[in-house]
Design a protein around this motif. Structure first.
Motif, PDB file in Angstrom:
ATOM      1  N   ALA A   2      63.067  33.565  78.531  1.00 10.40           N
ATOM      2  CA  ALA A   2      61.881  33.101  77.824  1.00 10.40           C
ATOM      3  C   ALA A   2      60.589  33.333  78.554  1.00 10.40           C
ATOM      4  CB  ALA A   2      62.334  31.630  77.121  1.00 10.40           C
ATOM      5  N   LYS A   3      59.749  33.571  77.738  1.00  9.72           N
ATOM      6  CA  LYS A   3      58.327  33.675  78.141  1.00  9.72           C
ATOM      7  C   LYS A   3      57.802  32.189  78.637  1.00  9.72           C
ATOM      8  CE  LYS A   3      53.692  35.142  77.176  1.00  9.72           C
ATOM      9  NZ  LYS A   3      52.697  35.949  76.225  1.00  9.72           N
ATOM     10  N   PRO A   4      57.281  32.177  79.927  1.00 12.41           N
ATOM     11  CA  PRO A   4      56.715  30.749  80.149  1.00 12.41           C
ATOM     12  C   PRO A   4      55.612  30.320  79.489  1.00 12.41           C
ATOM     13  CG  PRO A   4      56.425  32.126  82.098  1.00 12.41           C
ATOM     14  CD  PRO A   4      57.108  33.003  80.888  1.00 12.41           C
ATOM     15  N   LYS A   5      55.685  29.035  79.230  1.00  9.91           N
ATOM     16  CA  LYS A   5      54.504  28.325  78.213  1.00  9.91           C
ATOM     17  C   LYS A   5      53.749  27.713  79.414  1.00  9.91           C
ATOM     18  CE  LYS A   5      57.564  27.450  74.490  1.00  9.91           C
ATOM     19  NZ  LYS A   5      57.007  28.464  73.387  1.00  9.91           N
ATOM     20  N   THR A   6      52.319  27.771  78.758  1.00  5.46           N
ATOM     21  CA  THR A   6      51.245  27.104  79.544  1.00  5.46           C
ATOM     22  C   THR A   6      50.873  25.921  78.899  1.00  5.46           C
ATOM     23  OG1 THR A   6      50.692  29.201  80.548  1.00  5.46           O
ATOM     24  CG2 THR A   6      49.048  27.541  80.569  1.00  5.46           C
TER      25      THR A   6
END
Length: 89
Positions: A2-6
């Motif tokens: 999964a794409k990391p969240k900021t």
């Protein structure tokens, strides 16, 4: 993967209390330099004597501008979700 969240944590906007404290500090800076403080700073800083007005004080004009700027950022796709507390400022 999964794409990391900021996650951005944004402190509250400037309140009238913050503005009053800033003006009081500016008044004392002027006095320490042996300069006459600005009348507006003195009047605004003196409002700190009204203790009840400092509890959950409203957002200042600068604070309103700060909120608008954050709102514009969220409308440009920069932020996907905004969460806030349910207090005045």
């Amino acid at each position: 993967m999964a794409k990391p969240k900021t996650i951005y944590l944004i402190r509250h906007a400037e309140s009238l209390e913050n503005q009053r404290i800033s003006c009081l500090k500016q008044t004392f800076r002027s006095i320490r330099r042996f300069n006459l403080p600005d009348g507006k700073d003195v009047r605004t800083g003196a409002q700190l004597l009204n203790v009840a007005a400092q509890v959950d004080s409203e957002v200042s004009e600068r604070g309103i501008k700060q909120v608008r700027e954050r709102r514009l950022q969220s409308n440009t796709g920069y932020m996907n979700m905004v969460a806030q507390e349910d207090i005045l400022r």
